[in-house]
Design a protein around this motif. Structure first.
Motif, PDB file in Angstrom:
ATOM      1  N   VAL A  67       0.873  -1.173   0.000  1.00 39.37           N
ATOM      2  CA  VAL A  67       0.000   0.000   0.000  1.00 39.37           C
ATOM      3  C   VAL A  67       0.907   1.218   0.000  1.00 39.37           C
ATOM      4  CG1 VAL A  67      -1.748   1.297   1.274  1.00 39.37           C
ATOM      5  CG2 VAL A  67      -1.842  -1.214   1.212  1.00 39.37           C
ATOM      6  N   LEU A  68       0.681   2.111  -0.964  1.00 39.47           N
ATOM      7  CA  LEU A  68       1.499   3.305  -1.128  1.00 39.47           C
ATOM      8  C   LEU A  68       0.696   4.533  -0.735  1.00 39.47           C
ATOM      9  CD1 LEU A  68       2.864   2.592  -4.724  1.00 39.47           C
ATOM     10  CD2 LEU A  68       3.725   1.716  -2.541  1.00 39.47           C
ATOM     11  N   ASN A  69       1.381   5.525  -0.182  1.00 38.10           N
ATOM     12  CA  ASN A  69       0.710   6.798   0.104  1.00 38.10           C
ATOM     13  C   ASN A  69       0.717   7.654  -1.159  1.00 38.10           C
ATOM     14  OD1 ASN A  69       3.286   7.958  -0.079  1.00 38.10           O
ATOM     15  ND2 ASN A  69       3.494   8.239   2.113  1.00 38.10           N
ATOM     16  N   ASP A  70       0.272   8.899  -1.057  1.00 34.29           N
ATOM     17  CA  ASP A  70       0.176   9.762  -2.245  1.00 34.29           C
ATOM     18  C   ASP A  70       1.531  10.182  -2.797  1.00 34.29           C
ATOM     19  OD1 ASP A  70       0.737  11.434  -0.128  1.00 34.29           O
ATOM     20  OD2 ASP A  70      -0.803  12.896  -0.607  1.00 34.29           O
ATOM     21  N   GLU A  71       2.604   9.890  -2.060  1.00 34.19           N
ATOM     22  CA  GLU A  71       3.965  10.162  -2.555  1.00 34.19           C
ATOM     23  C   GLU A  71       4.658   8.886  -3.010  1.00 34.19           C
ATOM     24  OE1 GLU A  71       5.898  12.383   0.525  1.00 34.19           O
ATOM     25  OE2 GLU A  71       4.448  14.016   0.386  1.00 34.19           O
ATOM     26  N   ASN A  72       3.873   7.806  -3.177  1.00 36.77           N
ATOM     27  CA  ASN A  72       4.355   6.493  -3.627  1.00 36.77           C
ATOM     28  C   ASN A  72       5.362   5.862  -2.676  1.00 36.77           C
ATOM     29  OD1 ASN A  72       2.687   6.608  -5.895  1.00 36.77           O
ATOM     30  ND2 ASN A  72       4.193   7.820  -6.981  1.00 36.77           N
ATOM     31  N   GLU A  73       5.237   6.170  -1.394  1.00 39.09           N
ATOM     32  CA  GLU A  73       6.063   5.539  -0.371  1.00 39.09           C
ATOM     33  C   GLU A  73       5.295   4.346   0.185  1.00 39.09           C
ATOM     34  OE1 GLU A  73       8.173   9.577   1.362  1.00 39.09           O
ATOM     35  OE2 GLU A  73       6.220   8.950   2.139  1.00 39.09           O
ATOM     36  N   VAL A  74       6.000   3.224   0.375  1.00 41.28           N
ATOM     37  CA  VAL A  74       5.364   2.027   0.911  1.00 41.28           C
ATOM     38  C   VAL A  74       4.971   2.274   2.355  1.00 41.28           C
ATOM     39  CG1 VAL A  74       5.698  -0.402   1.492  1.00 41.28           C
ATOM     40  CG2 VAL A  74       6.624   0.503  -0.652  1.00 41.28           C
ATOM     41  N   GLN A  75       3.683   2.122   2.639  1.00 41.04           N
ATOM     42  CA  GLN A  75       3.164   2.274   4.000  1.00 41.04           C
ATOM     43  C   GLN A  75       3.044   0.926   4.689  1.00 41.04           C
ATOM     44  OE1 GLN A  75       2.557   5.570   5.316  1.00 41.04           O
ATOM     45  NE2 GLN A  75       3.908   5.643   3.543  1.00 41.04           N
ATOM     46  N   GLN A  76       2.718  -0.102   3.930  1.00 41.92           N
ATOM     47  CA  GLN A  76       2.672  -1.455   4.453  1.00 41.92           C
ATOM     48  C   GLN A  76       2.802  -2.412   3.289  1.00 41.92           C
ATOM     49  OE1 GLN A  76      -1.946  -1.114   5.340  1.00 41.92           O
ATOM     50  NE2 GLN A  76      -1.216  -3.138   5.874  1.00 41.92           N
ATOM     51  N   GLU A  77       3.310  -3.593   3.583  1.00 42.53           N
ATOM     52  CA  GLU A  77       3.440  -4.618   2.550  1.00 42.53           C
ATOM     53  C   GLU A  77       3.289  -5.983   3.190  1.00 42.53           C
ATOM     54  OE1 GLU A  77       7.543  -5.435   1.013  1.00 42.53           O
ATOM     55  OE2 GLU A  77       8.037  -3.672   2.202  1.00 42.53           O
ATOM     56  N   GLN A  78       2.904  -6.951   2.371  1.00 42.43           N
ATOM     57  CA  GLN A  78       2.785  -8.312   2.866  1.00 42.43           C
ATOM     58  C   GLN A  78       2.944  -9.300   1.730  1.00 42.43           C
ATOM     59  OE1 GLN A  78      -1.284  -8.294   4.446  1.00 42.43           O
ATOM     60  NE2 GLN A  78      -1.845  -9.813   2.930  1.00 42.43           N
ATOM     61  N   MET A  79       3.450 -10.477   2.069  1.00 42.80           N
ATOM     62  CA  MET A  79       3.558 -11.589   1.133  1.00 42.80           C
ATOM     63  C   MET A  79       2.572 -12.642   1.615  1.00 42.80           C
ATOM     64  SD  MET A  79       4.936 -13.044  -1.533  1.00 42.80           S
ATOM     65  CE  MET A  79       6.499 -12.251  -1.918  1.00 42.80           C
ATOM     66  N   THR A  80       1.746 -13.135   0.710  1.00 39.92           N
ATOM     67  CA  THR A  80       0.760 -14.150   1.033  1.00 39.92           C
ATOM     68  C   THR A  80       1.003 -15.361   0.149  1.00 39.92           C
ATOM     69  OG1 THR A  80      -0.856 -12.416   1.514  1.00 39.92           O
ATOM     70  CG2 THR A  80      -1.723 -14.625   1.141  1.00 39.92           C
ATOM     71  N   VAL A  81       0.913 -16.541   0.751  1.00 40.55           N
ATOM     72  CA  VAL A  81       0.955 -17.778  -0.025  1.00 40.55           C
ATOM     73  C   VAL A  81      -0.484 -18.227  -0.181  1.00 40.55           C
ATOM     74  CG1 VAL A  81       1.742 -20.170  -0.110  1.00 40.55           C
ATOM     75  CG2 VAL A  81       3.236 -18.400   0.851  1.00 40.55           C
ATOM     76  N   LEU A  82      -0.928 -18.273  -1.423  1.00 40.38           N
ATOM     77  CA  LEU A  82      -2.309 -18.635  -1.716  1.00 40.38           C
ATOM     78  C   LEU A  82      -2.475 -20.146  -1.630  1.00 40.38           C
ATOM     79  CD1 LEU A  82      -2.707 -16.285  -4.790  1.00 40.38           C
ATOM     80  CD2 LEU A  82      -3.435 -15.839  -2.449  1.00 40.38           C
ATOM     81  N   ARG A  83      -3.566 -20.574  -1.073  1.00 39.14           N
ATOM     82  CA  ARG A  83      -3.858 -22.003  -0.905  1.00 39.14           C
ATOM     83  C   ARG A  83      -4.837 -22.455  -1.975  1.00 39.14           C
ATOM     84  NH1 ARG A  83       0.025 -22.965   2.451  1.00 39.14           N
ATOM     85  NH2 ARG A  83      -0.055 -21.885   4.415  1.00 39.14           N
ATOM     86  N   GLY A  84      -4.801 -23.726  -2.291  1.00 38.85           N
ATOM     87  CA  GLY A  84      -5.784 -24.287  -3.209  1.00 38.85           C
ATOM     88  C   GLY A  84      -5.442 -24.027  -4.653  1.00 38.85           C
ATOM     89  N   LYS A  85      -6.431 -24.174  -5.484  1.00 34.46           N
ATOM     90  CA  LYS A  85      -6.264 -24.016  -6.930  1.00 34.46           C
ATOM     91  C   LYS A  85      -5.965 -22.554  -7.252  1.00 34.46           C
ATOM     92  CE  LYS A  85      -8.502 -25.576 -11.094  1.00 34.46           C
ATOM     93  NZ  LYS A  85      -8.285 -26.954 -11.396  1.00 34.46           N
ATOM     94  N   THR A  86      -4.888 -22.290  -7.992  1.00 33.31           N
ATOM     95  CA  THR A  86      -4.475 -20.916  -8.273  1.00 33.31           C
ATOM     96  C   THR A  86      -4.603 -20.545  -9.739  1.00 33.31           C
ATOM     97  OG1 THR A  86      -2.171 -21.580  -8.553  1.00 33.31           O
ATOM     98  CG2 THR A  86      -2.850 -20.876  -6.347  1.00 33.31           C
ATOM     99  N   SER A  87      -5.024 -21.478 -10.595  1.00 32.74           N
ATOM    100  CA  SER A  87      -5.051 -21.152 -12.020  1.00 32.74           C
ATOM    101  C   SER A  87      -6.453 -20.895 -12.545  1.00 32.74           C
ATOM    102  CB  SER A  87      -4.414 -22.301 -12.812  1.00 32.74           C
ATOM    103  OG  SER A  87      -5.129 -23.495 -12.590  1.00 32.74           O
ATOM    104  N   GLY A  88      -7.418 -20.718 -11.643  1.00 31.71           N
ATOM    105  CA  GLY A  88      -8.777 -20.446 -12.104  1.00 31.71           C
ATOM    106  C   GLY A  88      -9.543 -21.718 -12.317  1.00 31.71           C
ATOM    107  N   GLY A  89     -10.714 -21.604 -12.872  1.00 38.29           N
ATOM    108  CA  GLY A  89     -11.535 -22.785 -13.122  1.00 38.29           C
ATOM    109  C   GLY A  89     -12.374 -23.135 -11.913  1.00 38.29           C
ATOM    110  N   HIS A  90     -13.074 -24.249 -12.003  1.00 43.74           N
ATOM    111  CA  HIS A  90     -13.978 -24.659 -10.944  1.00 43.74           C
ATOM    112  C   HIS A  90     -13.393 -25.826 -10.176  1.00 43.74           C
ATOM    113  CE1 HIS A  90     -17.125 -22.039 -12.377  1.00 43.74           C
ATOM    114  NE2 HIS A  90     -16.860 -22.456 -13.595  1.00 43.74           N
ATOM    115  N   PRO A  91     -13.575 -25.862  -8.849  1.00 51.22           N
ATOM    116  CA  PRO A  91     -13.111 -27.017  -8.081  1.00 51.22           C
ATOM    117  C   PRO A  91     -13.917 -28.258  -8.450  1.00 51.22           C
ATOM    118  CG  PRO A  91     -14.235 -25.428  -6.667  1.00 51.22           C
ATOM    119  CD  PRO A  91     -14.202 -24.859  -8.047  1.00 51.22           C
ATOM    120  N   ARG A  92     -13.313 -29.390  -8.326  1.00 47.98           N
ATOM    121  CA  ARG A  92     -14.005 -30.656  -8.650  1.00 47.98           C
ATOM    122  C   ARG A  92     -14.525 -31.296  -7.408  1.00 47.98           C
ATOM    123  NH1 ARG A  92     -11.646 -32.667 -13.970  1.00 47.98           N
ATOM    124  NH2 ARG A  92     -10.402 -30.915 -14.548  1.00 47.98           N
TER     125      ARG A  92
END
Length: 92
Positions: A67-92
């Protein structure tokens, strides 16, 4: 992390810093970028978030957001590891 804007308004992020955040070497990150494996988006804040931007980069199941402020300075950041199907489509 240094985030700048070019003359077209596009965001420019430091590749070496991004590689660290994704746990990759700079060469590996650049290889993923050449192959189109890194997907990015920018959201512009409205209402109570006016003046902020959220920059997101996704590589496989990893999503880095800042998240950047109006001067494009990073105010917060995070790395998330996504779980489950990541390429779209419908679960089976």
């Amino acid at each position: 992390m240094l985030i700048e804007r070019d003359s077209n308004g596009d965001f420019i992020l430091e590749s070496a810093e991004l590689a660290k955040r994704f746990g990759l070497s700079l060469a590996d990150l650049r290889r993923h970028m050449r192959h189109g494996s890194v997907v990015s988006s920018v959201e512009i804040g409205t209402a109570e978030h006016e003046g902020t931007k959220r920059v997101s980069l996704r590589l496989g199941n990893r999503l880095w957001r800042a998240v950047l402020n109006d001067e494009n300075e990073v105010q917060q950041e995070q790395m998330t590891v996504l779980r489950g199907k990541t390429s779209g489509g419908h679960p089976r």
